[in-house]
Motif scaffolding. Structure first.
Motif, PDB file in Angstrom:
ATOM      1  N   ASP A  13       1.294  -1.258   0.158  1.00 12.97           N
ATOM      2  CA  ASP A  13       0.094  -0.021   0.042  1.00 12.97           C
ATOM      3  C   ASP A  13       0.967   1.460   0.304  1.00 12.97           C
ATOM      4  O   ASP A  13       0.208   2.638  -0.363  1.00 12.97           O
ATOM      5  N   HIS A  14       1.837   0.988   0.820  1.00  9.93           N
ATOM      6  CA  HIS A  14       2.928   2.277   0.854  1.00  9.93           C
ATOM      7  C   HIS A  14       3.152   2.820  -0.617  1.00  9.93           C
ATOM      8  O   HIS A  14       3.548   4.017  -0.941  1.00  9.93           O
ATOM      9  N   PHE A  15       3.884   1.546  -1.318  1.00  7.54           N
ATOM     10  CA  PHE A  15       4.298   1.424  -2.824  1.00  7.54           C
ATOM     11  C   PHE A  15       3.300   2.139  -3.687  1.00  7.54           C
ATOM     12  O   PHE A  15       3.381   3.826  -4.681  1.00  7.54           O
ATOM     13  N   VAL A  16       1.628   1.736  -3.722  1.00  7.18           N
ATOM     14  CA  VAL A  16       1.332   2.364  -4.478  1.00  7.18           C
ATOM     15  C   VAL A  16       1.146   3.806  -4.040  1.00  7.18           C
ATOM     16  O   VAL A  16       0.665   4.674  -4.811  1.00  7.18           O
ATOM     17  N   ALA A  17       0.839   3.823  -2.567  1.00  9.19           N
ATOM     18  CA  ALA A  17       0.954   5.877  -2.901  1.00  9.19           C
ATOM     19  C   ALA A  17       1.684   6.572  -3.432  1.00  9.19           C
ATOM     20  O   ALA A  17       1.719   8.061  -3.440  1.00  9.19           O
ATOM     21  N   ILE A  18       2.944   5.869  -3.424  1.00  8.39           N
ATOM     22  CA  ILE A  18       4.553   7.021  -3.078  1.00  8.39           C
ATOM     23  C   ILE A  18       4.648   7.021  -5.209  1.00  8.39           C
ATOM     24  O   ILE A  18       4.950   7.486  -5.588  1.00  8.39           O
ATOM     25  N   LYS A  19       4.483   5.153  -5.557  1.00  4.05           N
ATOM     26  CA  LYS A  19       5.768   5.571  -6.492  1.00  4.05           C
ATOM     27  C   LYS A  19       5.015   6.719  -7.763  1.00  4.05           C
ATOM     28  O   LYS A  19       6.316   7.027  -8.213  1.00  4.05           O
ATOM     29  N   ASN A  20       3.921   6.965  -8.006  1.00  4.58           N
ATOM     30  CA  ASN A  20       3.631   8.151  -9.448  1.00  4.58           C
ATOM     31  C   ASN A  20       4.323   9.415  -8.615  1.00  4.58           C
ATOM     32  O   ASN A  20       5.213  10.119  -9.344  1.00  4.58           O
ATOM     33  N   ILE A  21       5.224   9.162  -7.320  1.00  7.74           N
ATOM     34  CA  ILE A  21       5.275  10.818  -6.654  1.00  7.74           C
ATOM     35  C   ILE A  21       7.052  10.007  -7.386  1.00  7.74           C
ATOM     36  O   ILE A  21       7.414  11.118  -7.494  1.00  7.74           O
ATOM     37  N   ILE A  22       7.639   9.294  -7.351  1.00  6.76           N
ATOM     38  CA  ILE A  22       9.084   8.901  -7.604  1.00  6.76           C
ATOM     39  C   ILE A  22       9.357   9.280  -8.751  1.00  6.76           C
ATOM     40  O   ILE A  22       9.918   9.475  -9.680  1.00  6.76           O
ATOM     41  N   GLN A  23       8.055   8.336  -9.857  1.00  2.00           N
ATOM     42  CA  GLN A  23       8.445   8.164 -10.958  1.00  2.00           C
ATOM     43  C   GLN A  23       8.410   8.706 -11.938  1.00  2.00           C
ATOM     44  O   GLN A  23       9.113   9.778 -12.786  1.00  2.00           O
ATOM     45  N   ASP A  24       6.994  10.373 -11.446  1.00  2.00           N
ATOM     46  CA  ASP A  24       7.445  11.488 -11.882  1.00  2.00           C
ATOM     47  C   ASP A  24       8.440  12.544 -11.762  1.00  2.00           C
ATOM     48  O   ASP A  24       9.149  13.077 -12.784  1.00  2.00           O
ATOM     49  N   ARG A  25       8.630  12.395 -10.723  1.00  3.30           N
ATOM     50  CA  ARG A  25      10.306  12.978 -10.824  1.00  3.30           C
ATOM     51  C   ARG A  25      11.592  12.248 -11.231  1.00  3.30           C
ATOM     52  O   ARG A  25      12.265  13.037 -11.624  1.00  3.30           O
ATOM     53  N   ILE A  26      10.905  11.124 -11.135  1.00  7.44           N
ATOM     54  CA  ILE A  26      12.421  10.281 -11.858  1.00  7.44           C
ATOM     55  C   ILE A  26      12.219  10.931 -14.019  1.00  7.44           C
ATOM     56  O   ILE A  26      13.352  11.774 -14.425  1.00  7.44           O
ATOM     57  N   ALA A  27      11.183  10.879 -14.488  1.00 12.02           N
ATOM     58  CA  ALA A  27      11.158  11.386 -15.476  1.00 12.02           C
ATOM     59  C   ALA A  27      10.965  12.651 -15.961  1.00 12.02           C
ATOM     60  O   ALA A  27      11.679  13.311 -16.829  1.00 12.02           O
ATOM     61  N   ASN A  28      10.995  13.807 -15.250  1.00 11.62           N
ATOM     62  CA  ASN A  28      11.026  15.016 -14.741  1.00 11.62           C
ATOM     63  C   ASN A  28      12.737  15.108 -15.207  1.00 11.62           C
ATOM     64  O   ASN A  28      13.734  15.739 -15.630  1.00 11.62           O
ATOM     65  N   ILE A  29      13.537  14.561 -14.229  1.00 15.73           N
ATOM     66  CA  ILE A  29      14.919  14.602 -14.576  1.00 15.73           C
ATOM     67  C   ILE A  29      15.920  14.364 -15.673  1.00 15.73           C
ATOM     68  O   ILE A  29      16.524  14.618 -15.941  1.00 15.73           O
ATOM     69  N   LEU A  30      15.160  13.105 -15.565  1.00 17.12           N
ATOM     70  CA  LEU A  30      15.608  12.558 -17.009  1.00 17.12           C
ATOM     71  C   LEU A  30      15.420  13.215 -18.251  1.00 17.12           C
ATOM     72  O   LEU A  30      16.280  13.335 -19.366  1.00 17.12           O
ATOM     73  N   SER A  31      14.105  14.532 -18.609  1.00 21.38           N
ATOM     74  CA  SER A  31      13.540  15.319 -19.149  1.00 21.38           C
ATOM     75  C   SER A  31      14.443  16.661 -19.201  1.00 21.38           C
ATOM     76  O   SER A  31      14.863  17.290 -19.694  1.00 21.38           O
ATOM     77  N   ARG A  32      14.669  17.151 -17.781  1.00 18.37           N
ATOM     78  CA  ARG A  32      14.701  18.145 -17.601  1.00 18.37           C
ATOM     79  C   ARG A  32      16.211  18.739 -17.397  1.00 18.37           C
ATOM     80  O   ARG A  32      16.638  19.858 -17.375  1.00 18.37           O
ATOM     81  N   GLY A  33      16.934  17.531 -16.662  1.00 13.20           N
ATOM     82  CA  GLY A  33      17.613  17.398 -15.871  1.00 13.20           C
ATOM     83  C   GLY A  33      17.935  18.265 -14.369  1.00 13.20           C
ATOM     84  O   GLY A  33      16.804  18.241 -14.173  1.00 13.20           O
ATOM     85  N   ILE A  34      18.547  18.226 -13.524  1.00 11.57           N
ATOM     86  CA  ILE A  34      18.853  18.656 -12.266  1.00 11.57           C
ATOM     87  C   ILE A  34      20.020  19.857 -11.651  1.00 11.57           C
ATOM     88  O   ILE A  34      20.677  19.693 -12.284  1.00 11.57           O
ATOM     89  N   ASN A  35      19.893  20.800 -10.764  1.00 12.67           N
ATOM     90  CA  ASN A  35      21.202  21.488 -10.908  1.00 12.67           C
ATOM     91  C   ASN A  35      21.442  21.457  -9.201  1.00 12.67           C
ATOM     92  O   ASN A  35      20.302  21.314  -8.286  1.00 12.67           O
ATOM     93  N   ARG A  36      22.857  22.032  -9.336  1.00 11.15           N
ATOM     94  CA  ARG A  36      22.758  21.807  -7.754  1.00 11.15           C
ATOM     95  C   ARG A  36      23.872  22.880  -7.204  1.00 11.15           C
ATOM     96  O   ARG A  36      24.618  23.375  -8.254  1.00 11.15           O
ATOM     97  N   ASP A  37      23.420  23.710  -6.602  1.00  6.70           N
ATOM     98  CA  ASP A  37      24.139  24.902  -6.526  1.00  6.70           C
ATOM     99  C   ASP A  37      23.803  25.893  -7.520  1.00  6.70           C
ATOM    100  O   ASP A  37      25.196  26.280  -7.980  1.00  6.70           O
ATOM    101  N   ASN A  38      22.884  25.935  -8.042  1.00  5.87           N
ATOM    102  CA  ASN A  38      22.664  26.584  -9.268  1.00  5.87           C
ATOM    103  C   ASN A  38      23.673  26.174 -11.079  1.00  5.87           C
ATOM    104  O   ASN A  38      23.636  27.003 -11.582  1.00  5.87           O
ATOM    105  N   LEU A  39      24.598  24.936 -10.793  1.00 12.03           N
ATOM    106  CA  LEU A  39      24.907  24.491 -11.195  1.00 12.03           C
ATOM    107  C   LEU A  39      24.374  23.185 -12.501  1.00 12.03           C
ATOM    108  O   LEU A  39      24.383  22.083 -11.358  1.00 12.03           O
ATOM    109  N   PRO A  40      24.170  23.089 -13.507  1.00 12.56           N
ATOM    110  CA  PRO A  40      23.427  21.731 -13.973  1.00 12.56           C
ATOM    111  C   PRO A  40      24.509  20.123 -13.554  1.00 12.56           C
ATOM    112  O   PRO A  40      25.524  20.281 -13.766  1.00 12.56           O
ATOM    113  N   VAL A  41      24.022  19.267 -13.007  1.00 11.91           N
ATOM    114  CA  VAL A  41      24.287  18.112 -12.726  1.00 11.91           C
ATOM    115  C   VAL A  41      24.532  16.877 -13.939  1.00 11.91           C
ATOM    116  O   VAL A  41      23.440  16.895 -14.292  1.00 11.91           O
TER     117      VAL A  41
END
Length: 313
Positions: A13-41
């Protein structure tokens, strides 16, 4: 000190509740990237491959519902590929901790703690971990990441790595971000009641003469997990509870248990019947069965000392 029962249904049940949160964030990072200290990682090839694998429900479920016995293999595999304080570690922390554990309103810490169904801190059994919801807000204990989220962010939302605990055990000078692998800690889901056992001894040169003189006895551990005593300061903290043991000793010396037991049994003649377990509970002043030790602070202490003194069997 107090074990937690496995609940794979709750883990799913815990997995079902959070899977979309995690997978949506993964998709966002894979497509748009992520910054660390205002610099792209820059996402390394191994990290990209791992994140892509977690877009599969099956692979993500394996991680989120993994039992504690599997954590060692997961850590060996991933911590070598994505070292602590590396860019990869930062990305995983952002996915599991920042985006899901800390910021997402879809993950309810209150509901999660309720699922665990433990009334006292499993690390110390000294403080209640009740949850209360009211019109003005929620009151809840802390959640400890047994394997710390800063070192092992990929376990940051794994059901069996999230342990409800009191503020003392999860706070400064105790667990904090200590690593179970180096501290010798055992996950509460893998603990057995027999892993710890209390006893007591009179303090040399002192006479047991008053209920107020708790310095006349000393609480000791006959059996222990040394890492837990060291990290959670259990030996030092339990010395402060010698007055509880002192009262049990007095009860045993004045033959309180058998007298009170007989007295309560006579109530059956008036239609008020007590089971043996209920009588034991009233004699101890605490719960008296192994499955109930989590329900009241110091339950394990009372259980061990009560049996040693012959107050209960």
């Amino acid at each position: 000190m107090i074990s937690i029962l496995f609940d794979d249904v709750a883990a799913k049940d815990h997995f079902v509740a959070i899977k979309n949160i995690i997978q949506d964030r993964i998709a966002n990072i894979l497509s748009r990237g992520i910054n660390r200290d205002n610099l792209p990682v820059a996402l390394s090839a191994p990290l990209r491959a791992y994140l892509q694998s977690l877009r599969s429900d099956l692979e993500l479920e394996k991680l989120i519902t993994a039992r504690p016995e599997s954590f060692g293999n997961i850590i060996t595999n991933l911590s070598q590929r994505f070292p602590y304080l590396s860019d990869e570690n930062f990305v995983l922390y952002n996915i599991f901790i920042t985006s899901c554990y800390e910021k997402s309103k879809k993950f309810s810490k209150f509901s999660f703690i309720q699922r665990i169904n433990r009334d006292t801190c499993v690390y110390c059994n000294r403080n209640y971990t009740y949850c209360i919801s009211s019109p003005t807000g929620e009151i809840k204990p802390e959640i400890d990441h047994f394997f710390p989220k800063t070192i092992y962010p990929f376990l940051g939302m794994s059901f069996y790595n999230l342990i409800p605990s009191c503020q003392v055990c999860n706070g400064f000078g105790a667990k904090e971000q200590r690593d179970p692998l180096t501290e010798g800690l055992v996950n509460p889901y893998l603990l057995k009641t027999s892993d710890f056992r209390f006893t007591y001894k009179p303090v040399s040169g002192r006479i047991l003469a008053s209920l107020l003189d708790k310095s006349s006895i000393e609480i000791q551990f006959v059996k222990e997990i040394p890492g837990h005593l060291s990290v959670f300061k259990l030996k030092e903290l339990y010395k402060q509870h010698a007055d509880h043991v002192l009262e049990l000793i007095i009860k045993s010396k004045v033959k309180y248990a058998q007298t009170y037991r007989n007295y309560l049994r006579r109530y059956s003649e008036k239609g008020l019947r007590f089971s043996d377990n209920e009588i034991d509970r009233m004699i101890l002043g605490n719960y008296s069965t192994e499955d109930d030790l989590h329900k009241r602070p110091l339950g394990k202490l009372y259980w061990d000392i009560g049996r040693e003194l012959g107050l209960i069997k």
